[in-house]
Design a protein around this motif. Structure first.
Motif, PDB file in Angstrom:
ATOM      1  N   LEU A 159       0.710  -1.114  -0.059  1.00  0.00           N
ATOM      2  CA  LEU A 159      -0.036   0.014  -0.063  1.00  0.00           C
ATOM      3  C   LEU A 159       0.781   1.401   0.187  1.00  0.00           C
ATOM      4  CD1 LEU A 159      -2.761  -0.891   2.771  1.00  0.00           C
ATOM      5  CD2 LEU A 159      -3.175  -0.502   0.156  1.00  0.00           C
ATOM      6  N   PHE A 160       2.311   1.328   0.404  1.00  0.00           N
ATOM      7  CA  PHE A 160       2.905   2.386   0.768  1.00  0.00           C
ATOM      8  C   PHE A 160       3.982   2.311  -0.390  1.00  0.00           C
ATOM      9  CE2 PHE A 160       0.886   1.585   4.430  1.00  0.00           C
ATOM     10  CZ  PHE A 160       0.474   2.760   5.152  1.00  0.00           C
ATOM     11  N   TRP A 161       4.066   1.462  -1.262  1.00  0.00           N
ATOM     12  CA  TRP A 161       5.238   1.185  -2.391  1.00  0.00           C
ATOM     13  C   TRP A 161       4.979   2.311  -3.440  1.00  0.00           C
ATOM     14  CZ3 TRP A 161       6.790  -4.389  -3.713  1.00  0.00           C
ATOM     15  CH2 TRP A 161       7.202  -4.854  -2.255  1.00  0.00           C
ATOM     16  N   SER A 162       6.107   2.523  -3.839  1.00  0.00           N
ATOM     17  CA  SER A 162       6.252   3.593  -5.081  1.00  0.00           C
ATOM     18  C   SER A 162       5.932   2.720  -6.326  1.00  0.00           C
ATOM     19  CB  SER A 162       7.482   4.314  -5.064  1.00  0.00           C
ATOM     20  OG  SER A 162       8.669   3.482  -5.591  1.00  0.00           O
ATOM     21  N   SER A 215       0.465 -13.042  -0.450  1.00  0.00           N
ATOM     22  CA  SER A 215      -0.567 -12.429   0.272  1.00  0.00           C
ATOM     23  C   SER A 215       0.106 -12.015   1.730  1.00  0.00           C
ATOM     24  CB  SER A 215      -1.418 -13.672   0.835  1.00  0.00           C
ATOM     25  OG  SER A 215      -2.248 -14.359  -0.127  1.00  0.00           O
ATOM     26  N   LEU A 216       0.952 -12.559   2.120  1.00  0.00           N
ATOM     27  CA  LEU A 216       1.872 -11.845   3.531  1.00  0.00           C
ATOM     28  C   LEU A 216       2.287 -10.812   2.921  1.00  0.00           C
ATOM     29  CD1 LEU A 216       3.589 -14.985   4.783  1.00  0.00           C
ATOM     30  CD2 LEU A 216       1.523 -13.976   5.638  1.00  0.00           C
ATOM     31  N   LEU A 217       2.920 -10.359   1.732  1.00  0.00           N
ATOM     32  CA  LEU A 217       3.516  -9.278   1.325  1.00  0.00           C
ATOM     33  C   LEU A 217       2.429  -8.323   1.252  1.00  0.00           C
ATOM     34  CD1 LEU A 217       6.146  -7.758   0.173  1.00  0.00           C
ATOM     35  CD2 LEU A 217       5.464  -8.407  -2.002  1.00  0.00           C
ATOM     36  N   LEU A 218       1.316  -8.460   0.656  1.00  0.00           N
ATOM     37  CA  LEU A 218       0.608  -7.524   0.337  1.00  0.00           C
ATOM     38  C   LEU A 218      -0.382  -6.924   1.674  1.00  0.00           C
ATOM     39  CD1 LEU A 218       0.586  -8.146  -2.848  1.00  0.00           C
ATOM     40  CD2 LEU A 218      -1.898  -8.004  -2.916  1.00  0.00           C
ATOM     41  N   GLY A 219      -0.501  -7.924   2.511  1.00  0.00           N
ATOM     42  CA  GLY A 219      -1.162  -7.798   3.935  1.00  0.00           C
ATOM     43  C   GLY A 219      -0.299  -7.163   4.837  1.00  0.00           C
ATOM     44  N   GLY A 220       0.949  -7.650   4.905  1.00  0.00           N
ATOM     45  CA  GLY A 220       1.709  -7.527   5.960  1.00  0.00           C
ATOM     46  C   GLY A 220       3.083  -6.913   5.842  1.00  0.00           C
ATOM     47  N   GLY A 225      11.110 -18.911  27.222  1.00  0.00           N
ATOM     48  CA  GLY A 225      12.010 -17.789  26.522  1.00  0.00           C
ATOM     49  C   GLY A 225      11.486 -18.244  24.970  1.00  0.00           C
ATOM     50  N   GLU A 226      11.204 -19.362  24.538  1.00  0.00           N
ATOM     51  CA  GLU A 226      10.909 -19.676  23.236  1.00  0.00           C
ATOM     52  C   GLU A 226       9.750 -18.638  22.768  1.00  0.00           C
ATOM     53  OE1 GLU A 226       9.368 -23.567  20.570  1.00  0.00           O
ATOM     54  OE2 GLU A 226      10.065 -23.762  22.688  1.00  0.00           O
ATOM     55  N   GLN A 227       9.944 -18.537  21.635  1.00  0.00           N
ATOM     56  CA  GLN A 227       8.854 -17.803  20.637  1.00  0.00           C
ATOM     57  C   GLN A 227       7.812 -18.489  20.572  1.00  0.00           C
ATOM     58  OE1 GLN A 227       8.186 -14.317  17.223  1.00  0.00           O
ATOM     59  NE2 GLN A 227      10.061 -15.629  17.260  1.00  0.00           N
ATOM     60  N   ALA A 228       6.403 -18.079  20.751  1.00  0.00           N
ATOM     61  CA  ALA A 228       5.192 -18.626  20.524  1.00  0.00           C
ATOM     62  C   ALA A 228       4.531 -17.882  19.146  1.00  0.00           C
ATOM     63  CB  ALA A 228       4.299 -18.436  21.482  1.00  0.00           C
ATOM     64  N   PHE A 229       4.129 -18.929  18.271  1.00  0.00           N
ATOM     65  CA  PHE A 229       3.511 -18.331  17.011  1.00  0.00           C
ATOM     66  C   PHE A 229       2.271 -18.704  17.172  1.00  0.00           C
ATOM     67  CE2 PHE A 229       7.855 -18.699  16.098  1.00  0.00           C
ATOM     68  CZ  PHE A 229       8.489 -17.847  15.599  1.00  0.00           C
ATOM     69  N   ILE A 230       1.513 -18.146  16.095  1.00  0.00           N
ATOM     70  CA  ILE A 230       0.149 -18.265  15.532  1.00  0.00           C
ATOM     71  C   ILE A 230       0.147 -18.380  14.040  1.00  0.00           C
ATOM     72  CG2 ILE A 230      -1.065 -17.248  17.428  1.00  0.00           C
ATOM     73  CD1 ILE A 230      -1.975 -15.081  15.475  1.00  0.00           C
ATOM     74  N   SER A 231      -0.895 -19.090  13.545  1.00  0.00           N
ATOM     75  CA  SER A 231      -1.102 -19.251  12.004  1.00  0.00           C
ATOM     76  C   SER A 231      -2.153 -18.218  11.651  1.00  0.00           C
ATOM     77  CB  SER A 231      -1.894 -20.507  11.666  1.00  0.00           C
ATOM     78  OG  SER A 231      -2.170 -20.649  10.528  1.00  0.00           O
ATOM     79  N   TYR A 232      -1.455 -17.561  10.382  1.00  0.00           N
ATOM     80  CA  TYR A 232      -2.103 -16.221   9.605  1.00  0.00           C
ATOM     81  C   TYR A 232      -3.219 -17.065   8.687  1.00  0.00           C
ATOM     82  CZ  TYR A 232       0.719 -12.786  11.892  1.00  0.00           C
ATOM     83  OH  TYR A 232       1.498 -11.918  12.551  1.00  0.00           O
ATOM     84  N   GLY A 233      -3.136 -18.600   8.540  1.00  0.00           N
ATOM     85  CA  GLY A 233      -3.908 -19.102   7.593  1.00  0.00           C
ATOM     86  C   GLY A 233      -2.942 -19.562   6.413  1.00  0.00           C
ATOM     87  N   MET A 234      -3.656 -20.197   5.181  1.00  0.00           N
ATOM     88  CA  MET A 234      -2.846 -20.745   4.225  1.00  0.00           C
ATOM     89  C   MET A 234      -2.610 -19.538   3.247  1.00  0.00           C
ATOM     90  SD  MET A 234      -5.092 -24.083   3.193  1.00  0.00           S
ATOM     91  CE  MET A 234      -6.398 -23.411   2.855  1.00  0.00           C
ATOM     92  N   THR A 259      -3.119  -0.795   9.189  1.00  0.00           N
ATOM     93  CA  THR A 259      -3.120  -1.249  10.887  1.00  0.00           C
ATOM     94  C   THR A 259      -4.337  -2.489  11.000  1.00  0.00           C
ATOM     95  OG1 THR A 259      -2.254   0.666  11.409  1.00  0.00           O
ATOM     96  CG2 THR A 259      -3.334  -0.950  13.076  1.00  0.00           C
ATOM     97  N   LEU A 260      -5.318  -1.904  10.550  1.00  0.00           N
ATOM     98  CA  LEU A 260      -6.340  -3.196  10.750  1.00  0.00           C
ATOM     99  C   LEU A 260      -6.271  -4.101   9.635  1.00  0.00           C
ATOM    100  CD1 LEU A 260      -9.398  -0.287  11.374  1.00  0.00           C
ATOM    101  CD2 LEU A 260      -8.201  -1.880  12.682  1.00  0.00           C
ATOM    102  N   LYS A 261      -6.029  -4.190   8.507  1.00  0.00           N
ATOM    103  CA  LYS A 261      -5.834  -4.965   7.416  1.00  0.00           C
ATOM    104  C   LYS A 261      -4.868  -6.032   7.912  1.00  0.00           C
ATOM    105  CE  LYS A 261      -8.916  -4.066   3.940  1.00  0.00           C
ATOM    106  NZ  LYS A 261     -10.024  -5.159   3.626  1.00  0.00           N
ATOM    107  N   SER A 262      -3.830  -5.612   8.641  1.00  0.00           N
ATOM    108  CA  SER A 262      -2.423  -6.241   8.747  1.00  0.00           C
ATOM    109  C   SER A 262      -2.747  -7.142  10.193  1.00  0.00           C
ATOM    110  CB  SER A 262      -1.416  -5.612   8.629  1.00  0.00           C
ATOM    111  OG  SER A 262      -1.167  -4.776   9.698  1.00  0.00           O
ATOM    112  N   ARG A 263      -3.695  -6.558  11.123  1.00  0.00           N
ATOM    113  CA  ARG A 263      -3.579  -6.968  12.538  1.00  0.00           C
ATOM    114  C   ARG A 263      -4.779  -7.399  12.998  1.00  0.00           C
ATOM    115  NH1 ARG A 263       1.591  -4.650  13.937  1.00  0.00           N
ATOM    116  NH2 ARG A 263       1.165  -4.852  16.139  1.00  0.00           N
ATOM    117  N   GLN A 264      -5.964  -7.397  12.467  1.00  0.00           N
ATOM    118  CA  GLN A 264      -7.179  -7.801  12.681  1.00  0.00           C
ATOM    119  C   GLN A 264      -6.891  -9.688  12.461  1.00  0.00           C
ATOM    120  OE1 GLN A 264      -9.977  -5.661  10.214  1.00  0.00           O
ATOM    121  NE2 GLN A 264     -10.508  -4.478  12.414  1.00  0.00           N
ATOM    122  N   ALA A 265      -7.972 -10.190  13.402  1.00  0.00           N
ATOM    123  CA  ALA A 265      -8.272 -11.682  13.326  1.00  0.00           C
ATOM    124  C   ALA A 265      -9.761 -12.115  13.117  1.00  0.00           C
ATOM    125  CB  ALA A 265      -7.437 -12.408  14.562  1.00  0.00           C
TER     126      ALA A 265
END
Length: 323
Positions: free
Chosen positions: A102-105, A236-241, A222-231, A165-171
């Motif tokens: 969204l912010f790319w030239s 998709s990850l580049l556009l949204g996040g 101390g281990e990082q815990a992750f979630i799944s953003y889906g398939m 903010t909302l597009k990338s962080r809402q569940a």
């Protein structure tokens, strides 16, 4: 900075190599334990946005707002309050800028030349602009709301920040039987792992009115815990996040092929086609067009039909019918 996570959480914000800011376990955690439970009342979502100060008045005046616009305006109004906002701790945690397309030239977008993601990135920006135009028109159509954006110093750049903010962080969640999109303080610090089964990491508990994340496997302190953003593939990850994974099991390409078909070949293709995968896995096979019985019976040069099949996947390889 004070954490927005509930005191009962088993994770805390930490910096990790490779992913940057994320959530790490404060002690050893067993599979199935509840890592965090975020109350619905503390989430940013349509339900409380429409009742929030400033947004409620617009709706009462007759302004029609989408779920996203209502929540975006609530976010911007709270951000403008600064430390006087009851939600300031979370606002302060949010990024001030994003790396999404969204912010790319235009020059940066051209790096995607040769992929379908170039057109999709442009469309994503066009959709954001169209939503902004629609919001302006909705406010201008109601006399008492006509100067709302100017009074609150909300322009295109501010709107786009809230939009991203909302597009990338809402569940996505099921609240009282209806689909809803929640941006939950603290929860939005979980990073994504494609190794996790989509749909297995978090859910909304309607009885307790909380968004819950559970450990899908044991974690060490101390281990990082992750979630799944889906398939989500890397596009998709580049556009949204605004990020990609070095190795993503959901990254795929689709190759469409045609094959002459007669009755015997169709039977062979049907018998050798792979089973349909569960909905949490990337489909490697799909029919897009099936020949009619008359076409199959005809066979030969004159009666040949052309079912389409595709090979999906860069990692898990398999033939896919599309016919």
């Amino acid at each position: 900075m004070e954490s927005t996570l509930p005191a009962s959480s088993l994770v805390e914000p930490l910096d990790f190599s490779g992913t940057g800011r994320g959530l790490g376990c404060i002690r050893d955690v067993a599979e199935g334990e509840e890592l965090v439970a975020i109350p619905l009342d503390s989430c940013w979502w349509e339900g409380n946005a429409r009742e929030s100060e400033g947004v409620r008045e617009l709706i009462e005046a007759g302004v029609t707002l989408s779920a996203l616009d209502a929540t975006a305006l609530q976010l911007l109004l709270e951000r403008a309050k600064g430390r006087a906002s009851a939600r300031w701790l979370h606002v302060e945690e949010l990024p001030v800028a994003y790396d999404s397309t969204l912010f790319w030239s235009e020059g940066e977008l051209l790096e995607l030349t040769g992929s379908a993601w170039l057109d999709l990135a442009r469309r994503f920006t066009e959709e954001a602009r169209a939503d902004w135009d629609k919001l302006q028109q909705a406010l201008a159509s109601v006399e008492s709301a006509a100067g709302f954006l100017e009074r609150h110093a909300v322009g295109w750049e501010e709107y786009l920040w809230a939009y991203a903010t909302l597009k990338s962080r809402q569940a996505e969640a099921n609240v009282d039987g209806a689909k809803a999109r929640l941006m939950a303080p603290g929860f939005d610090l979980f990073n994504h792992s494609d190794a996790l089964t989509p749909g297995s990491t978090h859910s909304f508990d309607n009885e307790r009115r909380v968004l819950v994340v559970r450990a899908t496997h044991p974690h060490a302190k101390g281990e990082q815990a992750f979630i799944s953003y889906g398939m989500a593939g890397n596009g998709s990850l580049l556009l949204g996040g605004g990020f990609v994974l070095p190795s993503n099991r959901f990254e795929s390409v689709e190759i469409a092929l045609t094959s002459d078909i007669d009755e015997r070949r169709l039977t062979l293709f049907m018998m050798s086609s792979p089973d349909v995968p569960p909905h949490t896995e990337l489909a490697q096979f799909e029919f897009t067009q099936m020949p009619t019985d008359e076409q199959v019976a005809g066979g030969g040069e004159d009666g040949t039909s052309h079912p389409v099949w595709a090979w999906l996947g860069l990692g898990g390889l398999g033939w896919a019918w599309v016919g």
